[in-house]
Design an enzyme around this catalytic site. Structure first.
Site, mmCIF file in Angstrom:
data_model
loop_
_atom_site.group_PDB
_atom_site.id
_atom_site.type_symbol
_atom_site.label_atom_id
_atom_site.label_comp_id
_atom_site.label_asym_id
_atom_site.label_seq_id
_atom_site.Cartn_x
_atom_site.Cartn_y
_atom_site.Cartn_z
ATOM 1 N N ASP A 44 20.816 89.704 -2.010
ATOM 2 C CA ASP A 44 22.287 89.953 -1.501
ATOM 3 C C ASP A 44 22.983 88.941 -2.448
ATOM 4 O O ASP A 44 22.390 88.001 -3.082
ATOM 5 C CB ASP A 44 22.382 89.380 -0.219
ATOM 6 C CG ASP A 44 21.835 88.131 0.058
ATOM 7 O OD1 ASP A 44 22.851 87.060 -0.051
ATOM 8 O OD2 ASP A 44 20.852 87.576 -0.037
ATOM 9 N N SER A 45 24.531 89.458 -2.651
ATOM 10 C CA SER A 45 25.123 88.613 -3.441
ATOM 11 C C SER A 45 24.717 88.353 -4.810
ATOM 12 O O SER A 45 24.441 89.279 -5.630
ATOM 13 C CB SER A 45 25.807 87.399 -2.589
ATOM 14 O OG SER A 45 26.998 86.933 -3.283
ATOM 15 N N ALA A 46 24.651 86.976 -5.272
ATOM 16 C CA ALA A 46 24.084 86.784 -6.452
ATOM 17 C C ALA A 46 22.552 87.139 -6.889
ATOM 18 O O ALA A 46 22.210 87.494 -7.633
ATOM 19 C CB ALA A 46 24.238 85.187 -6.567
#
Length: 324
Positions: free
Chosen positions: A158-160
């Site tokens: 998720d995300s980074a």
């Protein structure tokens, strides 16, 4: 259609979105990004680590790619495939997060896919830049394939962590390793320089402040290992991608990149789909385990990954039969 829109939010979505906008976004906007400010964020993962533990899984603290990791296995009767695993890479802007904050999502993916999930503690800021984070993720993937005997690995994040998962795909090709069988991304960051793009804003994002992303970006190039390859995942050759499912919140700052990548992959003939959920916050599947949209997103992701795993397994069996 490669993009599926979910525009009937549950009632519980509104207070989460409004609360994030009123309290979390101002807090993130004001949080100092000096060395002490970033270092202090490790306490968030420590708090989650001592919180309630997920049920119906067993956990083991291990080392993977010379980094700490948590292995999560589903309990009870299982059709578990001993040759398949998921490598989960947590988000947190390469600054915050870890096994504790992302234990719930890793456990749910393990339960739904009925495979072991390896959740990696990769090095991050302020001690190490993104090049080092990528190297840790790729080392973990390499060990799963070459030493632990997994023939099929799903990369997820998720995300980074979504950026790291995509860089594992790039790195596997560059190093001649077997490619991941699927890519699962929850609000994945797909461009390290997103904060500097003049045509992008975060006014509609529930909690991500664009200005803070721009402020943080110079630290991404901190050593000890420099980033190799692309900084923008959309610059990769579409043909190297495995079947891909990406989840995004409608109108979050990262959504345009998610949709652009999925449409590019689909046009190139790669199986790819994005699910965009209205009135959700960035990386919402990681939060609120009883939230309807969280459960739907995890179900969709697990079903997609499960199909990719079965197709890869069938392909492996056909190759074995031909070789025999």
């Amino acid at each position: 259609m490669p993009v599926v829109h979910h525009r009937k939010p549950s009632l519980g979505s509104y207070p989460i979105w409004v609360g994030s906008r009123l309290f979390l976004k101002p807090l993130l906007s004001l949080w100092p990004l000096n060395r002490s400010g970033m270092a202090g964020l490790f306490l968030i993962d420590r708090m989650f680590a001592v919180g309630p533990k997920p049920r119906r899984v067993v956990r083991e603290q291990i080392e993977l790619g010379d980094r700490p990791a948590e292995l999560i296995l589903p309990t009870g009767p299982s059709r578990r495939d001993p040759d398949t695993a998921i490598l989960y890479l947590h988000g947190g802007a390469f600054v915050v997060g870890g096994v504790g904050t992302h234990r719930s999502i890793a456990a749910r993916m393990s339960q739904k896919c009925e495979v072991p999930v390896f959740s990696l503690v990769y090095r991050q800021l302020p001690a190490a830049g993104v090049g080092t984070s990528v190297a840790d993720a790729l080392s973990a993937y390499r060990e799963l394939i070459t030493e632990r005997g997994y023939r099929r690995v799903v990369v997820a994040g998720d995300s980074a962590g979504g950026f790291l998962a995509a860089k594992v795909i790039e790195g596997a090709v560059a190093q001649g390793l077997p490619a991941p069988v699927a890519f699962v991304g929850f609000s994945p960051l797909l461009d390290l320089d997103l904060g500097s793009h003049p045509d992008r804003c975060s006014r509609s994002d529930a909690y991500l402040p664009k200005a803070k992303m721009a402020e943080l970006a110079p630290a991404f190039d901190r050593g000890p290992l420099q980033l190799a390859g692309v900084r923008r995942i959309g610059d990769l050759e579409p043909a190297i991608f495995p079947p891909t499912i990406l989840i995004t919140a409608e109108n979050e700052m990262l959504e345009p990149d998610v949709i652009a990548l999925v449409e590019e992959l689909d046009e190139a003939g790669v199986e790819a789909v994005a699910h965009s959920y209205s009135w959700q916050v960035h990386a919402f599947p990681v939060f609120g385990s009883h939230h309807r949209e969280t459960m739907e997103a995890i179900e969709a992701s697990a079903a997609f990954a499960g199909r990719a795993i079965r197709e890869a397994k069938d392909a492996d069996e056909r190759k074995s039969q031909w070789a025999g």
